[in-house]
Design a protein around this motif. Structure first.
Motif, PDB file in Angstrom:
ATOM      1  N   ALA A  77       0.802  -1.082  -0.015  1.00 33.31           N
ATOM      2  CA  ALA A  77       0.227  -0.181  -0.004  1.00 33.31           C
ATOM      3  C   ALA A  77       0.754   1.298  -0.026  1.00 33.31           C
ATOM      4  N   PRO A  78       0.673   2.392  -0.183  1.00 34.29           N
ATOM      5  CA  PRO A  78       1.314   3.582  -0.437  1.00 34.29           C
ATOM      6  C   PRO A  78       1.279   4.241   0.799  1.00 34.29           C
ATOM      7  N   VAL A  79       2.053   4.886   0.952  1.00 36.13           N
ATOM      8  CA  VAL A  79       1.983   5.914   2.159  1.00 36.13           C
ATOM      9  C   VAL A  79       1.174   7.386   1.795  1.00 36.13           C
ATOM     10  N   VAL A  80      -0.220   6.718   2.077  1.00 35.20           N
ATOM     11  CA  VAL A  80      -1.470   8.345   1.211  1.00 35.20           C
ATOM     12  C   VAL A  80      -2.593   7.412   1.187  1.00 35.20           C
ATOM     13  N   THR A  81      -3.358   7.684   2.273  1.00 37.03           N
ATOM     14  CA  THR A  81      -4.414   6.454   2.434  1.00 37.03           C
ATOM     15  C   THR A  81      -5.740   7.707   2.593  1.00 37.03           C
ATOM     16  N   ALA A 114      -7.443  -1.378   0.309  1.00 36.57           N
ATOM     17  CA  ALA A 114      -7.190  -1.880   1.274  1.00 36.57           C
ATOM     18  C   ALA A 114      -8.114  -1.683   2.327  1.00 36.57           C
ATOM     19  N   PHE A 115      -8.026  -3.323   2.836  1.00 37.24           N
ATOM     20  CA  PHE A 115      -9.111  -3.753   3.453  1.00 37.24           C
ATOM     21  C   PHE A 115      -8.415  -3.961   4.477  1.00 37.24           C
ATOM     22  N   MET A 116      -9.752  -3.829   6.649  1.00 36.76           N
ATOM     23  CA  MET A 116      -8.812  -3.925   7.571  1.00 36.76           C
ATOM     24  C   MET A 116      -9.802  -4.458   7.909  1.00 36.76           C
ATOM     25  N   ARG A 117      -9.365  -5.211   9.241  1.00 41.73           N
ATOM     26  CA  ARG A 117      -9.327  -4.822  10.491  1.00 41.73           C
ATOM     27  C   ARG A 117      -9.116  -4.706  11.707  1.00 41.73           C
ATOM     28  N   ALA A 118     -10.031  -3.869  12.922  1.00 41.08           N
ATOM     29  CA  ALA A 118      -9.421  -3.688  14.175  1.00 41.08           C
ATOM     30  C   ALA A 118     -10.065  -3.903  15.545  1.00 41.08           C
ATOM     31  N   TRP A 119      -9.673  -4.022  16.478  1.00 46.75           N
ATOM     32  CA  TRP A 119     -10.184  -4.368  17.538  1.00 46.75           C
ATOM     33  C   TRP A 119      -9.683  -3.254  18.677  1.00 46.75           C
ATOM     34  N   ALA A 120     -10.868  -2.910  19.582  1.00 46.56           N
ATOM     35  CA  ALA A 120     -10.339  -2.064  20.676  1.00 46.56           C
ATOM     36  C   ALA A 120     -10.329  -2.843  21.916  1.00 46.56           C
ATOM     37  N   ALA A 132     -13.713  -3.006  14.328  1.00 45.55           N
ATOM     38  CA  ALA A 132     -14.359  -2.380  13.237  1.00 45.55           C
ATOM     39  C   ALA A 132     -13.557  -2.923  12.033  1.00 45.55           C
ATOM     40  N   THR A 133     -14.268  -3.104  11.153  1.00 45.72           N
ATOM     41  CA  THR A 133     -13.159  -3.466   9.712  1.00 45.72           C
ATOM     42  C   THR A 133     -13.807  -1.824   9.000  1.00 45.72           C
ATOM     43  N   GLY A 134     -13.136  -1.305   7.669  1.00 48.71           N
ATOM     44  CA  GLY A 134     -13.330  -1.339   7.306  1.00 48.71           C
ATOM     45  C   GLY A 134     -12.740  -1.361   5.720  1.00 48.71           C
ATOM     46  N   ALA A 135     -12.528   0.343   4.462  1.00 54.17           N
ATOM     47  CA  ALA A 135     -12.036  -0.015   3.249  1.00 54.17           C
ATOM     48  C   ALA A 135     -10.985   1.296   3.369  1.00 54.17           C
ATOM     49  N   PHE A 136     -10.394   1.539   2.858  1.00 53.13           N
ATOM     50  CA  PHE A 136      -9.321   2.449   2.494  1.00 53.13           C
ATOM     51  C   PHE A 136      -9.149   2.497   1.074  1.00 53.13           C
ATOM     52  N   THR A 137      -8.316   3.887   0.644  1.00 52.32           N
ATOM     53  CA  THR A 137      -7.955   3.707  -0.735  1.00 52.32           C
ATOM     54  C   THR A 137      -6.949   3.237  -0.776  1.00 52.32           C
ATOM     55  N   ALA A 138      -5.914   2.637  -1.922  1.00 48.42           N
ATOM     56  CA  ALA A 138      -4.383   2.313  -2.334  1.00 48.42           C
ATOM     57  C   ALA A 138      -4.142   2.380  -3.619  1.00 48.42           C
ATOM     58  N   ASP A 139      -4.638   4.122  -3.827  1.00 45.11           N
ATOM     59  CA  ASP A 139      -4.183   3.893  -5.125  1.00 45.11           C
ATOM     60  C   ASP A 139      -2.982   5.280  -5.315  1.00 45.11           C
ATOM     61  N   GLY A 140      -2.273   5.703  -3.894  1.00 51.16           N
ATOM     62  CA  GLY A 140      -1.428   6.833  -3.811  1.00 51.16           C
ATOM     63  C   GLY A 140      -2.182   8.040  -4.082  1.00 51.16           C
ATOM     64  N   GLY A 141      -3.484   8.303  -3.924  1.00 54.28           N
ATOM     65  CA  GLY A 141      -4.051   9.235  -4.391  1.00 54.28           C
ATOM     66  C   GLY A 141      -3.969  10.304  -5.626  1.00 54.28           C
ATOM     67  N   LYS A 142      -4.314   8.935  -6.041  1.00 51.22           N
ATOM     68  CA  LYS A 142      -4.542   9.285  -8.091  1.00 51.22           C
ATOM     69  C   LYS A 142      -6.740   9.258  -8.055  1.00 51.22           C
ATOM     70  N   THR A 143      -7.187   9.006  -7.662  1.00 52.11           N
ATOM     71  CA  THR A 143      -8.713   9.375  -7.782  1.00 52.11           C
ATOM     72  C   THR A 143      -9.026  11.341  -6.621  1.00 52.11           C
ATOM     73  N   THR A 144      -8.598  11.672  -7.249  1.00 49.34           N
ATOM     74  CA  THR A 144      -8.026  13.276  -6.744  1.00 49.34           C
ATOM     75  C   THR A 144      -9.618  13.839  -5.738  1.00 49.34           C
ATOM     76  N   ASP A 145     -10.473  13.115  -6.376  1.00 45.78           N
ATOM     77  CA  ASP A 145     -11.663  13.686  -5.690  1.00 45.78           C
ATOM     78  C   ASP A 145     -11.823  13.575  -4.406  1.00 45.78           C
TER      79      ASP A 145
END
Lengths: 152, 167
Positions: A77-81, A114-120, A132-145
């Protein structure tokens, strides 16, 4: 980018997030696709004064931050999400006065997501406060919007 | 026939009830959120400050701020509907509304946030709609926007456990 440099970059970025600092979050562990971030109890974060329990929104912020760090630390994954979606399930109230610890794992990365899960949990680590479960962008910021924040 | 109440009395009662509901939650004050009221309709307002930032490079509001804002708006909407019933039906005079006598707040069971676009460094607004409210469970949808009401930057759906009533 070599592993060490990437880890440094993610650590630096995560520790410079203003709202995470406002909630006194601390990056405890950073792996390759996983992270642990914790947050102290603070009376200012209380959601129900009758019980002194931390507001769910503060727990959500912890889950989102930890999830983002886990995603960025993943080798693919890129360092921007940016968060696309986040679902949080609340199992029980956090015990007032105790530190809340969140562990997140980025378990799959495609070219764009990128797909992630988390526990607290609090001091009782066998008994989660929330997951928690979540989806994050992983395209390096190409989708400008989504990622660039510029009005279109 | 009873004469209608003077408008000022009505407004003062409703504003006092809303203030009592909102002011007791420390985290709402921490975020800086306040509520605009038009009749029984609430709009949550999140004034922009630099501490709300999640990505300083863009800059964009933290996803956790957006999640918190939407959850706060949902819980206050549910609490407000319960309280409105009490103060408007005349079962509870406004003098009796104290932190001890306010209805207990609903508890979040789950909350799913849909991030539609990044939160810009400016004020944000949100309104919640209760789609179903039973004795024990409620389902709420909430929308947030910034400059344009029709251009949402986030929305969420959540389920809540309602406080136990007297009956």
């Amino acid at each position: 980018m070599d592993r060490k440099k990437k880890a440094q970059l993610v650590r630096h970025f995560t520790e410079a997030i203003p709202f995470s600092n406002a909630l006194s979050m601390r990056l405890d562990e950073l792996g390759e696709g996983d992270a642990v971030i914790s947050m102290p109890h603070d009376d200012r974060f209380v959601g129900d004064p009758a019980t002194g329990v931390i507001h769910g929104g503060a727990v959500s912020a912890l889950m989102d931050t930890t999830g983002g760090a886990a995603v960025m630390s993943h080798p693919d994954a890129p360092v921007v999400t940016a968060t696309l979606d986040l679902r949080i399930d609340y199992m029980r109230a956090a015990t007032p006065g105790q530190r809340i610890v969140c562990r997140a794992e980025c378990y799959h990365v495609t070219r764009s997501v990128a797909f992630m899960r988390a526990w607290a949990h609090d001091d009782d680590s066998d008994n989660p406060i929330a997951t928690a479960t979540g989806a994050f962008t992983a395209d390096g910021g190409k989708t400008t919007d989504k990622s660039a924040g510029a009005p279109t | 026939m009873r004469r209608p109440e003077p408008v000022q009395v009505v407004k003062e009662r409703r504003d006092a009830a809303l203030a009592a509901l909102v002011d007791r939650v420390p985290y709402i004050g921490f975020l800086g959120v306040h509520f605009d009221r038009r009749g029984d309709e609430l709009t949550a307002v999140l004034p922009y400050t630099e501490t709300l930032i999640g990505n300083p490079a863009l800059p964009a509001i933290h996803g956790g701020v957006t999640a918190s804002f939407l959850e706060v708006t949902s819980i206050i909407e549910l609490g407000w509907v319960l309280l409105w019933e009490e103060i408007e039906s005349g079962t509870r005079p406004i003098e009796d509304i104290t932190p001890e006598t306010l209805p207990r707040l609903p508890k979040t069971i789950d909350f799913t946030i849909d991030y539609l676009r990044s939160g810009l460094p400016r004020d944000a607004y949100a309104r919640a709609r209760i789609n179903r409210s039973g004795r024990r469970y409620a389902s709420v949808h909430v929308e947030a926007w910034q400059d344009n009401r029709t251009r949402l930057f986030a929305q969420a759906t959540g389920h809540f456990l309602m406080p136990a009533g007297d009956g």
